[in-house]
Design an enzyme around this catalytic site. Sequence first.
Site, PDB file in Angstrom:
ATOM      1  N   VAL A 168      -5.560   6.713   5.236  1.00 33.26           N
ATOM      2  CA  VAL A 168      -4.244   6.708   5.647  1.00 33.26           C
ATOM      3  C   VAL A 168      -3.224   7.072   4.554  1.00 33.26           C
ATOM      4  O   VAL A 168      -2.278   7.101   4.898  1.00 33.26           O
ATOM      5  CB  VAL A 168      -3.765   5.121   6.080  1.00 33.26           C
ATOM      6  CG1 VAL A 168      -4.612   4.646   7.364  1.00 33.26           C
ATOM      7  CG2 VAL A 168      -4.018   4.135   5.087  1.00 33.26           C
ATOM      8  N   HIS A 190      -7.380   7.313  11.418  1.00 36.52           N
ATOM      9  CA  HIS A 190      -6.982   5.802  11.353  1.00 36.52           C
ATOM     10  C   HIS A 190      -5.503   5.681  10.996  1.00 36.52           C
ATOM     11  O   HIS A 190      -5.084   4.643  10.524  1.00 36.52           O
ATOM     12  CB  HIS A 190      -7.861   5.163  10.229  1.00 36.52           C
ATOM     13  CG  HIS A 190      -9.311   5.029  10.751  1.00 36.52           C
ATOM     14  ND1 HIS A 190     -10.268   4.923   9.794  1.00 36.52           N
ATOM     15  CD2 HIS A 190      -9.724   5.015  11.972  1.00 36.52           C
ATOM     16  CE1 HIS A 190     -11.400   4.720  10.513  1.00 36.52           C
ATOM     17  NE2 HIS A 190     -11.177   4.786  11.752  1.00 36.52           N
ATOM     18  N   ARG A 213       0.910  -1.346  -0.092  1.00 37.89           N
ATOM     19  CA  ARG A 213       0.048  -0.156   0.031  1.00 37.89           C
ATOM     20  C   ARG A 213       0.898   1.153  -0.035  1.00 37.89           C
ATOM     21  O   ARG A 213       0.445   2.139  -0.731  1.00 37.89           O
ATOM     22  CB  ARG A 213      -0.868  -0.108   1.321  1.00 37.89           C
ATOM     23  CG  ARG A 213      -1.809  -1.287   1.407  1.00 37.89           C
ATOM     24  CD  ARG A 213      -3.024  -1.017   0.598  1.00 37.89           C
ATOM     25  NE  ARG A 213      -2.851  -1.479  -0.846  1.00 37.89           N
ATOM     26  CZ  ARG A 213      -2.604  -2.633  -1.216  1.00 37.89           C
ATOM     27  NH1 ARG A 213      -2.405  -3.557  -0.349  1.00 37.89           N
ATOM     28  NH2 ARG A 213      -2.241  -3.026  -2.506  1.00 37.89           N
TER      29      ARG A 213
HETATM   30  P1  OAD Z   1     -15.555   2.521   2.214  1.00 32.51           P
HETATM   31  O1  OAD Z   1     -14.752   1.640   1.347  1.00 32.51           O
HETATM   32  O2  OAD Z   1     -16.338   1.904   3.472  1.00 32.51           O
HETATM   33  O3  OAD Z   1     -16.695   3.710   1.677  1.00 32.51           O
HETATM   34  C1  OAD Z   1     -16.272   4.382   0.666  1.00 32.51           C
HETATM   35  C2  OAD Z   1     -17.321   5.255   0.125  1.00 32.51           C
HETATM   36  O4  OAD Z   1     -16.819   5.967  -0.844  1.00 32.51           O
HETATM   37  C3  OAD Z   1     -18.555   4.530  -0.325  1.00 32.51           C
HETATM   38  O5  OAD Z   1     -19.626   5.263   0.125  1.00 32.51           O
HETATM   39  C4  OAD Z   1     -18.599   4.838  -1.554  1.00 32.51           C
HETATM   40  O6  OAD Z   1     -20.008   5.086  -2.575  1.00 32.51           O
HETATM   41  C5  OAD Z   1     -17.700   6.181  -1.932  1.00 32.51           C
HETATM   42  N1  OAD Z   1     -16.989   6.427  -3.392  1.00 32.51           N
HETATM   43  C6  OAD Z   1     -16.534   5.367  -4.037  1.00 32.51           C
HETATM   44  N2  OAD Z   1     -15.770   5.951  -5.098  1.00 32.51           N
HETATM   45  C7  OAD Z   1     -16.129   7.413  -4.931  1.00 32.51           C
HETATM   46  C8  OAD Z   1     -15.940   8.632  -5.719  1.00 32.51           C
HETATM   47  N3  OAD Z   1     -15.037   8.620  -6.865  1.00 32.51           N
HETATM   48  N4  OAD Z   1     -16.346   9.821  -5.295  1.00 32.51           N
HETATM   49  C9  OAD Z   1     -17.203   9.866  -4.355  1.00 32.51           C
HETATM   50  N5  OAD Z   1     -17.506   8.823  -3.455  1.00 32.51           N
HETATM   51  C10 OAD Z   1     -16.952   7.605  -3.838  1.00 32.51           C
HETATM   52  O7  OAD Z   1     -14.335   3.673   3.060  1.00 32.51           O
HETATM   53  P2  OAD Z   1     -14.459   4.478   4.502  1.00 32.51           P
HETATM   54  O8  OAD Z   1     -15.980   4.762   4.773  1.00 32.51           O
HETATM   55  O9  OAD Z   1     -13.405   5.327   4.316  1.00 32.51           O
HETATM   56  O10 OAD Z   1     -10.248   1.760   8.633  1.00 32.51           O
HETATM   57  O11 OAD Z   1     -13.884   3.341   5.262  1.00 32.51           O
HETATM   58  C11 OAD Z   1     -13.966   3.592   6.618  1.00 32.51           C
HETATM   59  C12 OAD Z   1     -12.768   2.857   7.334  1.00 32.51           C
HETATM   60  O12 OAD Z   1     -13.193   1.533   7.094  1.00 32.51           O
HETATM   61  C13 OAD Z   1     -11.547   2.948   6.556  1.00 32.51           C
HETATM   62  O13 OAD Z   1     -10.735   4.133   7.230  1.00 32.51           O
HETATM   63  C14 OAD Z   1     -10.885   1.840   7.119  1.00 32.51           C
HETATM   64  C15 OAD Z   1     -11.589   0.902   6.750  1.00 32.51           C
HETATM   65  O14 OAD Z   1     -11.791  -0.342   7.410  1.00 32.51           O
HETATM   66  C16 OAD Z   1      -9.318   1.216   9.077  1.00 32.51           C
HETATM   67  O15 OAD Z   1      -8.387   0.960   8.255  1.00 32.51           O
HETATM   68  C17 OAD Z   1      -9.360   1.291  10.720  1.00 32.51           C
END
Ligand code: OAD
Length: 227
Positions: free
Chosen positions: A89, A105, A57
Amino acid sequence: MKKKLVVFTGAGISAESGISTFRGTDGLWEGRRIEEVASPEGWKRNPELVLDFYNRRRRQLLGVEPNEAHRLLAALEEKFDTWIITQNVDDLHERSGSTQVIHLHGELRKSRSSYDESVIYDCDTDILLGDTCELGSQLRPHIVWFGEMVPRMDDAIRITRQADVFIVIGSSLVVYPAASLIHHTRKEVPKFLIDLNIPDFPGIENITCIQDKATSGVATWIQTWTS
Ligand code: OAD
């Protein structure tokens, strides 16, 4: 005095830079189950696999660039006292010029002691089994894994309470405590959500959704709400 803009970002803001989100359709993160590579149990079970995963990564991160959404947010510092609270991250907010960034995170470009979480180093190379901190314990990625405390959460809550405007960009809002931040905004504060898929967020008043990619969604927000 400038108004305080607080932007809460998730993996969706970095998707257009080529970094994959966590919750794709296959439920895997870059081919691995999240528990395998993002939990203390996974680390205990197979530290080599975990190190290798984050080494990949980190190398990938060094080869990608911030996108227009990161850049537009950085430019908003001219107009607002802008704070970025990110679950990501990667360092794409900093690289595009944002100066007030809180990583909830952790950060890929840092390593830390596996004995004392306050012993942190800059890290742009691979972390290998046998690499130790100054206390003699194995170095690990500076990433907050599932089941671990989120050390910057109190700062994030304090700043969110002061927000005059609050925007969520590209987060599925399923990982707590980070996803609870929006509940710490004041009731009258205008809130916005920019995402390709609008998630559920019951009980939130005064919220406007822009269903779009981060790059064009942020541009639309700026055009509509700041001019
Ligand atoms: P997710 O992968 O859960 O969600 C990503 C979001 O981005 C979704 O709602 C998609 O619809 C949206 N999305 C995808 N492509 C997009 C784009 N081009 N423009 C706008 N939106 C888009 O990611 P997070 O919510 O960040 O934690 O996940 C939260 C945490 O879960 C992360 O920080 C990580 C993971 O496990 C740790 O590592 C502790």
